[in-house]
Scaffold this active site. Structure first.
Site, PDB file in Angstrom:
ATOM      1  N   LYS A 185       0.848  -0.981  -0.065  1.00 32.22           N
ATOM      2  CA  LYS A 185      -0.046   0.072   0.106  1.00 32.22           C
ATOM      3  C   LYS A 185       0.889   1.107   0.140  1.00 32.22           C
ATOM      4  O   LYS A 185       1.532   1.573   1.108  1.00 32.22           O
ATOM      5  CB  LYS A 185      -0.768  -0.073   1.307  1.00 32.22           C
ATOM      6  CG  LYS A 185      -2.168   0.536   1.199  1.00 32.22           C
ATOM      7  CD  LYS A 185      -2.249   2.119   1.331  1.00 32.22           C
ATOM      8  CE  LYS A 185      -1.472   2.951   2.194  1.00 32.22           C
ATOM      9  NZ  LYS A 185      -1.594   4.444   1.663  1.00 32.22           N
ATOM     10  N   GLY A 223      -4.494   1.866   4.797  1.00 25.73           N
ATOM     11  CA  GLY A 223      -3.423   1.403   5.428  1.00 25.73           C
ATOM     12  C   GLY A 223      -3.570   1.038   6.867  1.00 25.73           C
ATOM     13  O   GLY A 223      -3.321  -0.051   7.306  1.00 25.73           O
ATOM     14  N   GLU A 261      10.038   1.824  10.109  1.00 25.14           N
ATOM     15  CA  GLU A 261      10.970   2.604   9.944  1.00 25.14           C
ATOM     16  C   GLU A 261      10.618   4.210   9.811  1.00 25.14           C
ATOM     17  O   GLU A 261       9.827   4.535   9.085  1.00 25.14           O
ATOM     18  CB  GLU A 261      11.730   2.410   8.460  1.00 25.14           C
ATOM     19  CG  GLU A 261      11.958   0.988   8.214  1.00 25.14           C
ATOM     20  CD  GLU A 261      13.399   0.716   9.112  1.00 25.14           C
ATOM     21  OE1 GLU A 261      14.060   1.583   9.529  1.00 25.14           O
ATOM     22  OE2 GLU A 261      13.953  -0.598   9.316  1.00 25.14           O
ATOM     23  N   CYS A 295      14.469  10.621   5.250  1.00 24.51           N
ATOM     24  CA  CYS A 295      14.492  10.388   6.942  1.00 24.51           C
ATOM     25  C   CYS A 295      15.944  10.199   7.502  1.00 24.51           C
ATOM     26  O   CYS A 295      15.957  10.795   8.709  1.00 24.51           O
ATOM     27  CB  CYS A 295      13.631   9.035   7.136  1.00 24.51           C
ATOM     28  SG  CYS A 295      14.477   7.726   6.009  1.00 24.51           S
ATOM     29  N   GLU A 394      10.902  16.650  13.318  1.00 28.36           N
ATOM     30  CA  GLU A 394      11.323  16.451  11.876  1.00 28.36           C
ATOM     31  C   GLU A 394      10.822  17.406  11.095  1.00 28.36           C
ATOM     32  O   GLU A 394       9.543  17.334  11.138  1.00 28.36           O
ATOM     33  CB  GLU A 394      11.183  14.949  11.507  1.00 28.36           C
ATOM     34  CG  GLU A 394      11.464  14.638  10.303  1.00 28.36           C
ATOM     35  CD  GLU A 394      11.299  12.948   9.735  1.00 28.36           C
ATOM     36  OE1 GLU A 394       9.903  12.859  10.079  1.00 28.36           O
ATOM     37  OE2 GLU A 394      12.000  12.306   9.505  1.00 28.36           O
TER      38      GLU A 394
HETATM   39  P1  NAD Z   1       2.992   9.095   6.581  1.00 25.66           P
HETATM   40  O1  NAD Z   1       3.320   8.563   8.046  1.00 25.66           O
HETATM   41  O2  NAD Z   1       2.028  10.245   6.647  1.00 25.66           O
HETATM   42  O3  NAD Z   1       2.461   8.109   5.498  1.00 25.66           O
HETATM   43  C1  NAD Z   1       3.171   6.847   5.196  1.00 25.66           C
HETATM   44  C2  NAD Z   1       2.251   5.987   4.675  1.00 25.66           C
HETATM   45  O4  NAD Z   1       1.315   5.404   5.793  1.00 25.66           O
HETATM   46  C3  NAD Z   1       1.264   6.293   3.594  1.00 25.66           C
HETATM   47  O5  NAD Z   1       1.207   5.271   2.730  1.00 25.66           O
HETATM   48  C4  NAD Z   1       0.000   6.607   4.251  1.00 25.66           C
HETATM   49  O6  NAD Z   1      -1.098   6.269   3.341  1.00 25.66           O
HETATM   50  C5  NAD Z   1      -0.119   5.422   5.427  1.00 25.66           C
HETATM   51  N1  NAD Z   1      -0.951   5.588   6.464  1.00 25.66           N
HETATM   52  C6  NAD Z   1      -1.373   6.973   6.778  1.00 25.66           C
HETATM   53  N2  NAD Z   1      -2.211   7.005   7.856  1.00 25.66           N
HETATM   54  C7  NAD Z   1      -2.075   5.626   8.430  1.00 25.66           C
HETATM   55  C8  NAD Z   1      -2.568   4.789   9.359  1.00 25.66           C
HETATM   56  N3  NAD Z   1      -3.010   5.334  10.464  1.00 25.66           N
HETATM   57  N4  NAD Z   1      -2.356   3.181   9.497  1.00 25.66           N
HETATM   58  C9  NAD Z   1      -1.593   2.698   8.496  1.00 25.66           C
HETATM   59  N5  NAD Z   1      -1.091   3.422   7.285  1.00 25.66           N
HETATM   60  C10 NAD Z   1      -1.294   4.806   7.409  1.00 25.66           C
HETATM   61  O7  NAD Z   1       4.407   9.481   5.976  1.00 25.66           O
HETATM   62  P2  NAD Z   1       4.591  10.374   4.596  1.00 25.66           P
HETATM   63  O8  NAD Z   1       4.286  11.836   4.938  1.00 25.66           O
HETATM   64  O9  NAD Z   1       4.227   9.565   3.557  1.00 25.66           O
HETATM   65  O10 NAD Z   1       6.402  10.310   4.667  1.00 25.66           O
HETATM   66  C11 NAD Z   1       7.052  11.029   5.521  1.00 25.66           C
HETATM   67  C12 NAD Z   1       7.681  10.322   6.795  1.00 25.66           C
HETATM   68  O11 NAD Z   1       8.133   9.042   6.378  1.00 25.66           O
HETATM   69  C13 NAD Z   1       8.693  11.365   7.428  1.00 25.66           C
HETATM   70  O12 NAD Z   1       8.285  11.286   8.881  1.00 25.66           O
HETATM   71  C14 NAD Z   1       9.959  10.501   7.204  1.00 25.66           C
HETATM   72  O13 NAD Z   1      11.073  10.484   8.067  1.00 25.66           O
HETATM   73  C15 NAD Z   1       9.233   9.183   7.481  1.00 25.66           C
HETATM   74  N6  NAD Z   1      10.238   8.289   6.410  1.00 25.66           N
HETATM   75  C16 NAD Z   1      11.095   7.259   7.256  1.00 25.66           C
HETATM   76  C17 NAD Z   1      12.125   6.272   6.641  1.00 25.66           C
HETATM   77  C18 NAD Z   1      12.730   5.517   7.316  1.00 25.66           C
HETATM   78  O14 NAD Z   1      13.360   4.437   6.760  1.00 25.66           O
HETATM   79  N7  NAD Z   1      12.802   5.675   8.476  1.00 25.66           N
HETATM   80  C19 NAD Z   1      12.230   6.345   5.211  1.00 25.66           C
HETATM   81  C20 NAD Z   1      11.290   7.426   4.580  1.00 25.66           C
HETATM   82  C21 NAD Z   1      10.483   8.275   5.219  1.00 25.66           C
END
Ligand code: NAD
Length: 490
Positions: A185, A223, A261, A295, A394
């Site tokens: 997803k 999700g 992650e 990240c 962040e």
């Molecule tokens: P996000 O947390 O908003 O969304 C990530 C994913 O989760 C999306 O597919 C979203 O649709 C889904 N999602 C949203 N609400 C959900 C829920 N309640 N339950 C399950 N799934 C849900 O993150 P984003 O804005 O897409 O990405 C940016 C963030 O990701 C930043 O905080 C960044 O640090 C983090 N990130 C971490 C890593 C790592 O490896 N540590 C890598 C890349 C990005």
């Protein structure tokens, strides 16, 4: 025959081996570079997700996928080769949809993770699935013991938009190599990158129906539903720490394994004997890459108080020289932010920095020459206490906070004064002092004097609220395995 990865009417879902439309119709994808509509993607609803999870469950329970490493190695290599054959289309999609600078698509944004799939295919063939432990006499009975590693089952993979291929494949590669089936997803901002994977898996591989499913959706609740589904055995999530906590809570009811992650606010520590010019220039440059949407980027620059003014000058000069540009241009390193919403978020932090008495030394606004799209200038902020929101949270934009420290122990203290522990950097010339700082910082990856930790065979992940578990490397692969111990009379 080549596949068309950008069909005019919208990219499809992949459910049970079939490319199908979403039962919610389609949703629009937007160019971060121009703010204009790019096209459409299939909008999955709960009905589609249920069908995808059912297909993954059946494929795991009723096919030989989990017990046939040769089939898995072949399927993963076919997927890699299909992606390599479609690299040109994939590159254009990635630049258009994620706003990824073209130059990065030659590395971690595309070519790198596609080629790395081969590493997971090889591991399928070389991994010790069964290991004999020495004969033992527990409770006085001579016993032969065998340790077996088996796939966990159905994996729900939930991914963000910033490095779509890297993150999708860093989940799919090891999950499939280990013998799991997957429901992917992706983020609503980057459905095409994931849909392309689904199209290529369906049209160019022997991967059995139901083993790989891709559900793009405009609805984040899909999700949450995936994380809660009792038929899913493991949720592998990359995204923000807040969403990671929600995923953990959703998964708790069925006690499923979670691999998280999450976010970071990593520290770049410059010791007082370091090459200040090289260190500060590196810190300034790296925070601008992909507009700071990484990240693991180091977003706090820690410099010795005695060299603070010098460090500020070097960092400011470097950041002022990096102009946000069209990601399509091979010279661009700092493209747009992904969405208007993300830009508002970043600008909100810049306002908070001003209100908290921070000095914006470079940037701080939208570039005048980029009226369209979601661009923000590389921004350097000084004068904030380590306790301020902007120095702690962040931001996920090209924003660097510079902080002074007093002595190596204080540098370690400031670096660790964070709820996160994902990555970081240490620069210095005295190996003993560098080693003491490396040992003292609680973080999952560290770069010393510019060393590169990113590699498919190197585990990546976070301490503290940056996550649970590791991605990539043998350690990352083993996250997707269960352990079964079988004892026989000797
Ligand atoms: P996000 O947390 O908003 O969304 C990530 C994913 O989760 C999306 O597919 C979203 O649709 C889904 N999602 C949203 N609400 C959900 C829920 N309640 N339950 C399950 N799934 C849900 O993150 P984003 O804005 O897409 O990405 C940016 C963030 O990701 C930043 O905080 C960044 O640090 C983090 N990130 C971490 C890593 C790592 O490896 N540590 C890598 C890349 C990005």
């Amino acid at each position: 025959m080549a596949s068309d990865l950008r069909p005019g009417g919208g990219t499809p879902l992949l459910i049970d081996g079939k490319l199908v439309p979403g039962s919610g119709g389609v949703f629009a994808t937007t160019s971060p570079t121009t703010g204009e509509r790019l096209g459409w993607a299939a909008d999955a609803t709960a009905t589609d997700l249920d069908a995808a999870v059912a297909a993954a469950r059946t494929a795991f329970d009723e096919t030989s996928w989990s017990t046939d490493p040769a089939l898995r190695a072949r399927g993963i290599r076919q997927l890699r080769d299909a992606m390599l054959d479609h690299l040109d289309q994939l590159r254009e999609i990635t630049i258009a949809e994620a706003g990824a600078p073209r130059t990065l698509t030659a590395g971690p944004q595309l070519d790198g993770p596609v080629r790395d799939l081969g590493w997971f295919a090889d591991l399928t063939e070389t991994y010790s699935w069964r290991t004999d432990l020495p004969i033992a006499e527990p409770l006085g009975m001579r016993t032969a013991r065998q340790l077996r590693r088996e796939a966990v089952g159905v994996v729900g993979a939930i991914t963000p938009w910033n490095f779509p291929h890297q993150i999708n494949l860093a989940k799919l590669g090891p999950a499939l190599a280990a013998g799991n089936t997957v429901v992917l997803k992706p983020a609503p901002d980057t459905p095409w990158c994931a849909a392309a994977l689904g199209i290529l898996a369906a049209e160019h591989t022997d991967i059995p129906p139901g083993v790989v499913n891709v559900v793009t959706s405009s609805d984040h609740a899909i999700g949450a539903r995936l994380a809660a589904d009792p038929r899913v055995d493991l949720v592998s999530f990359t995204g923000s720490t807040d969403t990671g906590k929600a995923v953990m809570a959703s998964a708790a009811d069925t006690v499923k394994k979670v691999l998280l992650e999450l976010g970071g606010k990593s520290a770049f520590v410059v010791l007082d004997d370091a090459d200040l010019r090289a260190a500060c220039a590196m810190a300034a440059f790296s925070v601008c890459v992909h507009a700071g949407q990484g990240c693991a980027l180091s977003t706090r620059l820690l410099v010795p108080r005695a060299r603070y003014d010098e460090a500020v000058a070097i960092t400011a000069r470097t950041m002022a020289g990096i102009r946000p540009g069209d990601p399509d241009d091979p010279g661009t390193v700092c493209g747009p932010l992904i969405s208007a919403r993300q830009r508002e978020r970043v600008e909100g932090y810049l306002d908070q920095a001003r209100r908290a008495g921070g000095q914006i030394l470079v940037g701080g606004g939208r570039p005048a020459d980029r009226p369209d799209g979601w661009f923000v200038e590389p921004t350097l902020i000084a004068g904030l206490p380590t306790t301020s929101v902007v120095a702690r949270e962040e931001i996920f934009g090209p924003v660097l906070v510079i902080l002074p420290y007093d002595g190596d122990a204080d540098a370690i203290r400031v670096a660790n004064d964070s709820p996160y522990g994902l990555s970081g950097a240490v620069w210095g010339t005295d190996p003993d002092r560098v080693e003491a700082v490396v040992a003292g910082i609680r973080t999952g990856t560290l770069s010393v004097n510019g060393g590169t930790w990113y590699s498919v065979d190197a585990p990546f992940g976070g301490y503290k609220q940056s996550g649970i578990g590791r991605e990539m490397g043998v350690a990352g692969f083993e996250e997707y395995l269960e352990t079964k111990l079988v004892a026989y009379p000797a």
